[in-house]
Design a protein around this motif. Structure first.
Motif, mmCIF file in Angstrom:
data_model
loop_
_atom_site.group_PDB
_atom_site.id
_atom_site.type_symbol
_atom_site.label_atom_id
_atom_site.label_comp_id
_atom_site.label_asym_id
_atom_site.label_seq_id
_atom_site.Cartn_x
_atom_site.Cartn_y
_atom_site.Cartn_z
ATOM 1 N N ALA A 49 -18.009 23.446 -9.071
ATOM 2 C CA ALA A 49 -19.359 24.011 -9.119
ATOM 3 C C ALA A 49 -19.320 25.534 -9.025
ATOM 4 C CB ALA A 49 -20.220 23.428 -8.002
ATOM 5 N N ALA A 50 -18.303 26.055 -8.356
ATOM 6 C CA ALA A 50 -18.147 27.508 -8.237
ATOM 7 C C ALA A 50 -17.510 28.116 -9.488
ATOM 8 C CB ALA A 50 -17.301 27.841 -7.010
ATOM 9 N N GLY A 51 -17.011 27.266 -10.391
ATOM 10 C CA GLY A 51 -16.407 27.762 -11.625
ATOM 11 C C GLY A 51 -14.915 28.032 -11.543
ATOM 12 N N VAL A 52 -14.262 27.488 -10.529
ATOM 13 C CA VAL A 52 -12.834 27.757 -10.312
ATOM 14 C C VAL A 52 -11.942 27.341 -11.482
ATOM 15 C CG1 VAL A 52 -10.847 27.120 -8.864
ATOM 16 C CG2 VAL A 52 -12.993 27.835 -7.805
ATOM 17 N N PRO A 53 -12.132 26.155 -12.087
ATOM 18 C CA PRO A 53 -11.183 25.755 -13.141
ATOM 19 C C PRO A 53 -11.301 26.553 -14.440
ATOM 20 C CG PRO A 53 -12.336 23.850 -12.240
ATOM 21 C CD PRO A 53 -13.027 25.063 -11.732
ATOM 22 N N ASP A 54 -12.281 27.417 -14.547
ATOM 23 C CA ASP A 54 -12.521 28.122 -15.800
ATOM 24 C C ASP A 54 -12.008 29.561 -15.725
ATOM 25 O OD1 ASP A 54 -13.796 25.760 -16.816
ATOM 26 O OD2 ASP A 54 -15.531 26.264 -15.586
ATOM 27 N N ALA A 55 -12.873 30.502 -16.007
ATOM 28 C CA ALA A 55 -12.469 31.914 -16.078
ATOM 29 C C ALA A 55 -11.966 32.440 -14.738
ATOM 30 C CB ALA A 55 -13.634 32.764 -16.572
ATOM 31 N N LEU A 56 -12.447 31.893 -13.628
ATOM 32 C CA LEU A 56 -12.017 32.397 -12.319
ATOM 33 C C LEU A 56 -10.535 32.119 -12.075
ATOM 34 C CD1 LEU A 56 -15.120 31.469 -10.155
ATOM 35 C CD2 LEU A 56 -14.496 33.705 -11.076
ATOM 36 N N LEU A 57 -10.062 30.958 -12.515
ATOM 37 C CA LEU A 57 -8.637 30.657 -12.388
ATOM 38 C C LEU A 57 -7.829 31.642 -13.224
ATOM 39 C CD1 LEU A 57 -6.205 28.997 -11.486
ATOM 40 C CD2 LEU A 57 -6.611 27.521 -13.469
ATOM 41 N N ASP A 58 -8.294 31.897 -14.437
ATOM 42 C CA ASP A 58 -7.605 32.857 -15.304
ATOM 43 C C ASP A 58 -7.561 34.236 -14.652
ATOM 44 O OD1 ASP A 58 -7.365 30.779 -17.113
ATOM 45 O OD2 ASP A 58 -9.113 31.398 -18.287
ATOM 46 N N GLN A 59 -8.654 34.617 -14.001
ATOM 47 C CA GLN A 59 -8.710 35.905 -13.316
ATOM 48 C C GLN A 59 -7.715 35.930 -12.147
ATOM 49 O OE1 GLN A 59 -12.687 36.966 -12.092
ATOM 50 N NE2 GLN A 59 -12.037 38.890 -11.174
ATOM 51 N N ALA A 60 -7.677 34.857 -11.362
ATOM 52 C CA ALA A 60 -6.747 34.784 -10.231
ATOM 53 C C ALA A 60 -5.302 34.828 -10.718
ATOM 54 C CB ALA A 60 -7.008 33.519 -9.415
ATOM 55 N N LEU A 61 -5.017 34.124 -11.812
ATOM 56 C CA LEU A 61 -3.671 34.162 -12.389
ATOM 57 C C LEU A 61 -3.331 35.556 -12.898
ATOM 58 C CD1 LEU A 61 -3.590 30.736 -14.231
ATOM 59 C CD2 LEU A 61 -1.917 31.510 -12.548
ATOM 60 N N GLY A 62 -4.333 36.288 -13.357
ATOM 61 C CA GLY A 62 -4.112 37.666 -13.776
ATOM 62 C C GLY A 62 -3.695 38.546 -12.615
ATOM 63 N N TYR A 63 -4.245 38.253 -11.432
ATOM 64 C CA TYR A 63 -3.870 39.008 -10.232
ATOM 65 C C TYR A 63 -2.499 38.595 -9.711
ATOM 66 C CZ TYR A 63 -8.762 40.471 -9.947
ATOM 67 O OH TYR A 63 -10.000 40.999 -10.211
ATOM 68 N N ARG A 64 -2.151 37.320 -9.893
ATOM 69 C CA ARG A 64 -0.882 36.794 -9.374
ATOM 70 C C ARG A 64 -0.087 36.087 -10.463
ATOM 71 N NH1 ARG A 64 0.148 36.270 -3.918
ATOM 72 N NH2 ARG A 64 2.232 35.995 -4.785
ATOM 73 N N PRO A 65 0.370 36.812 -11.487
ATOM 74 C CA PRO A 65 1.146 36.166 -12.550
ATOM 75 C C PRO A 65 2.467 35.591 -12.045
ATOM 76 C CG PRO A 65 1.210 38.558 -12.801
ATOM 77 C CD PRO A 65 0.221 38.245 -11.710
ATOM 78 N N ASP A 66 2.929 36.070 -10.898
ATOM 79 C CA ASP A 66 4.169 35.547 -10.320
ATOM 80 C C ASP A 66 4.040 34.081 -9.901
ATOM 81 O OD1 ASP A 66 2.365 36.804 -8.346
ATOM 82 O OD2 ASP A 66 3.844 36.158 -6.869
ATOM 83 N N LEU A 67 2.819 33.587 -9.759
ATOM 84 C CA LEU A 67 2.605 32.195 -9.342
ATOM 85 C C LEU A 67 2.345 31.260 -10.521
ATOM 86 C CD1 LEU A 67 0.313 32.765 -6.217
ATOM 87 C CD2 LEU A 67 2.781 32.359 -6.280
#
Length: 131
Positions: free
Chosen positions: A30-48
């Motif tokens: 509901a917060a939108g985590v599986p969509d663009a927010l996950l991509d944004q988080a992965l952008g911050y932590r590409p090492d993961l």
């Protein structure tokens, strides 16, 4: 790293087990985590990204709760990558921020540089020493 639709569905199910809706707080999906927010988080932590992808692959086709339990026990690094990115993406969500209703205190416009200089002069006088 781009996730396909099946990987996003698997991740969405896992994320909702990790972060279910509770009171005013939205669930991960509901917060939108599986969509663009996950991509944004992965952008911050590409090492993961690699550990995250392995975690999602390991959980595909399994009951999300049981898959997370197994992942935590058998692959703690993958579990940590998955949970860290999930939580990070969750707190990037405008819906999550609104539900928190947190209003940070205003930052002081004055900066006490003089006291910093005084404190640092002691360190400079002492010199660099590893203890």
């Amino acid at each position: 790293m781009m996730l396909d639709a099946d990987q996003r569905r698997t991740f969405a199910a896992l994320a909702d087990v990790l972060i279910p809706a509770s009171g005013p707080m939205p669930s991960a999906t509901a917060a939108g985590v599986p969509d663009a927010l996950l991509d944004q988080a992965l952008g911050y932590r590409p090492d993961l990204a690699e550990l995250f992808a392995e975690a999602v692959a390991r959980c595909t086709g399994k009951d999300p709760e049981a898959a997370l339990d197994t992942l935590a026990a058998q692959q703690p690094e993958q579990f940590q990558a998955l949970t860290l990115l999930t939580a990070g993406a969750y707190f990037l969500s405008p819906r999550t921020k609104a539900a928190l209703a947190y209003d940070p205190p205003p930052r002081s416009a004055l900066d006490d540089v003089d006291s910093y200089i005084d404190m640092l002069s002691t360190v400079v006088d002492r010199g660099f020493a590893i203890r």
